[in-house]
Design a protein around this motif. Structure first.
Motif, short mmCIF file in Angstrom:
data_model
loop_
_atom_site.label_atom_id
_atom_site.label_comp_id
_atom_site.label_asym_id
_atom_site.label_seq_id
_atom_site.Cartn_x
_atom_site.Cartn_y
_atom_site.Cartn_z
N LYS A 44 -1.75 64.27 42.92
CA LYS A 44 -2.42 63.30 42.06
C LYS A 44 -2.73 62.03 42.85
CE LYS A 44 1.43 60.73 40.10
NZ LYS A 44 2.17 60.38 38.92
N ASN A 45 -1.92 61.72 43.88
CA ASN A 45 -2.15 60.53 44.68
C ASN A 45 -3.41 60.62 45.54
OD1 ASN A 45 0.15 59.25 43.68
ND2 ASN A 45 1.44 60.30 45.16
N ASP A 46 -3.96 61.84 45.69
CA ASP A 46 -5.21 62.03 46.43
C ASP A 46 -6.43 61.87 45.53
OD1 ASP A 46 -3.85 62.50 48.82
OD2 ASP A 46 -3.71 64.66 48.43
N ILE A 47 -6.22 61.70 44.23
CA ILE A 47 -7.32 61.50 43.29
C ILE A 47 -7.54 59.99 43.17
CG2 ILE A 47 -8.13 61.86 40.93
CD1 ILE A 47 -6.24 64.28 40.79
N PRO A 48 -8.76 59.49 43.44
CA PRO A 48 -9.01 58.05 43.42
C PRO A 48 -8.75 57.43 42.03
CG PRO A 48 -10.85 59.23 44.44
CD PRO A 48 -9.94 60.26 43.83
N VAL A 49 -8.14 56.25 42.05
CA VAL A 49 -7.89 55.51 40.81
C VAL A 49 -9.21 54.96 40.30
CG1 VAL A 49 -6.76 53.50 39.78
CG2 VAL A 49 -5.52 54.94 41.40
N ARG A 50 -9.53 55.25 39.04
CA ARG A 50 -10.75 54.76 38.40
C ARG A 50 -10.43 53.59 37.48
NH1 ARG A 50 -16.03 57.03 36.98
NH2 ARG A 50 -16.99 55.29 35.89
N ILE A 51 -9.33 53.69 36.73
CA ILE A 51 -8.89 52.63 35.82
C ILE A 51 -7.43 52.32 36.14
CG2 ILE A 51 -8.38 52.05 33.41
CD1 ILE A 51 -10.68 53.95 32.63
N ASP A 52 -7.13 51.04 36.34
CA ASP A 52 -5.76 50.61 36.63
C ASP A 52 -5.45 49.44 35.71
OD1 ASP A 52 -3.28 50.15 37.66
OD2 ASP A 52 -3.96 49.70 39.69
N ALA A 53 -4.79 49.74 34.60
CA ALA A 53 -4.44 48.74 33.59
C ALA A 53 -2.94 48.78 33.36
CB ALA A 53 -5.20 49.03 32.29
N PRO A 54 -2.37 47.76 32.73
CA PRO A 54 -0.91 47.74 32.54
C PRO A 54 -0.33 49.00 31.89
CG PRO A 54 -1.84 45.62 31.99
CD PRO A 54 -3.00 46.56 32.23
N ASP A 55 -0.99 49.58 30.90
CA ASP A 55 -0.45 50.75 30.21
C ASP A 55 -1.17 52.05 30.53
OD1 ASP A 55 1.59 49.38 28.90
OD2 ASP A 55 0.31 48.86 27.21
N ALA A 56 -2.14 52.01 31.44
CA ALA A 56 -2.91 53.23 31.71
C ALA A 56 -3.48 53.22 33.12
CB ALA A 56 -4.05 53.36 30.70
N VAL A 57 -3.28 54.32 33.81
CA VAL A 57 -3.92 54.54 35.10
C VAL A 57 -4.69 55.84 34.98
CG1 VAL A 57 -3.58 55.03 37.56
CG2 VAL A 57 -2.12 53.35 36.40
N ALA A 58 -5.98 55.80 35.27
CA ALA A 58 -6.81 57.00 35.21
C ALA A 58 -7.38 57.26 36.59
CB ALA A 58 -7.94 56.84 34.19
N ARG A 59 -7.17 58.46 37.07
CA ARG A 59 -7.69 58.88 38.37
C ARG A 59 -8.81 59.88 38.10
NH1 ARG A 59 -4.01 57.96 42.49
NH2 ARG A 59 -2.07 57.01 41.79
N GLN A 60 -9.91 59.79 38.86
CA GLN A 60 -11.02 60.71 38.64
C GLN A 60 -11.57 61.17 39.98
OE1 GLN A 60 -14.65 59.17 36.81
NE2 GLN A 60 -14.74 61.03 35.58
N LEU A 61 -11.75 62.49 40.11
CA LEU A 61 -12.31 63.09 41.30
C LEU A 61 -13.52 63.93 40.90
CD1 LEU A 61 -12.11 63.71 44.34
CD2 LEU A 61 -10.67 65.66 43.74
N SER A 62 -14.68 63.49 41.31
CA SER A 62 -15.90 64.25 41.03
C SER A 62 -16.00 65.44 41.98
CB SER A 62 -17.13 63.35 41.19
OG SER A 62 -17.08 62.30 40.27
N ASP A 63 -16.85 66.38 41.61
CA ASP A 63 -17.12 67.55 42.45
C ASP A 63 -15.86 68.33 42.80
OD1 ASP A 63 -19.87 66.87 42.49
OD2 ASP A 63 -19.48 65.45 44.10
N PHE A 64 -14.94 68.48 41.84
CA PHE A 64 -13.68 69.18 42.08
C PHE A 64 -13.88 70.70 42.15
CE2 PHE A 64 -9.64 71.07 40.60
CZ PHE A 64 -8.82 70.62 41.62
N GLY A 65 -14.85 71.22 41.45
CA GLY A 65 -15.08 72.66 41.45
C GLY A 65 -16.33 73.02 40.69
N GLU A 66 -16.59 74.30 40.59
CA GLU A 66 -17.76 74.81 39.87
C GLU A 66 -17.32 75.86 38.86
OE1 GLU A 66 -21.17 74.29 40.13
OE2 GLU A 66 -20.85 72.63 41.50
#
Length: 99
Positions: free
Chosen positions: A5-27
């Motif tokens: 999960k640490n290899d997935i870039p952080v998209r949202i970093d807020a006090p109660d929520a961290v969202a990581r998003q990786l585009s083009d993960f598969g087909e």
């Protein structure tokens, strides 16, 4: 394919929520994106009407919302073309700049 999960870039970093998003993960009938959410107890994205518990697998229909009562980690695989705008919507609701 797998990665930390640490290899997935952080998209949202807020006090109660961290969202990581990786585009083009598969087909699979189109490009799939991978996301990992770390949500702190009490995080609420617009309310909720269905309860899930640790270890559950669930489906979030279009326009679902998320609220957690206990700290949670959630892994999502979503059609990229439809979920990137969702992440942008969440960022806007939280007053965060788009990545």
């Amino acid at each position: 394919m797998h990665l930390s999960k640490n290899d997935i870039p952080v998209r949202i970093d807020a006090p109660d929520a961290v969202a990581r998003q990786l585009s083009d993960f598969g087909e699979e009938s189109g490009t799939v994106g991978a996301e990992y959410f770390s949500l702190g107890a009490g995080a609420d994205l617009d309310g909720s009407s269905e309860r899930c518990f640790g270890g559950n697998v669930f489906h979030g229909p279009n326009w679902h919302t998320v609220r957690v009562e206990d700290d949670a980690g959630i892994v999502l695989f979503s059609p990229q073309h439809s979920h990137v705008p969702v992440m942008e919507h969440i960022e806007a609701k939280m007053g965060l700049a788009s990545a």
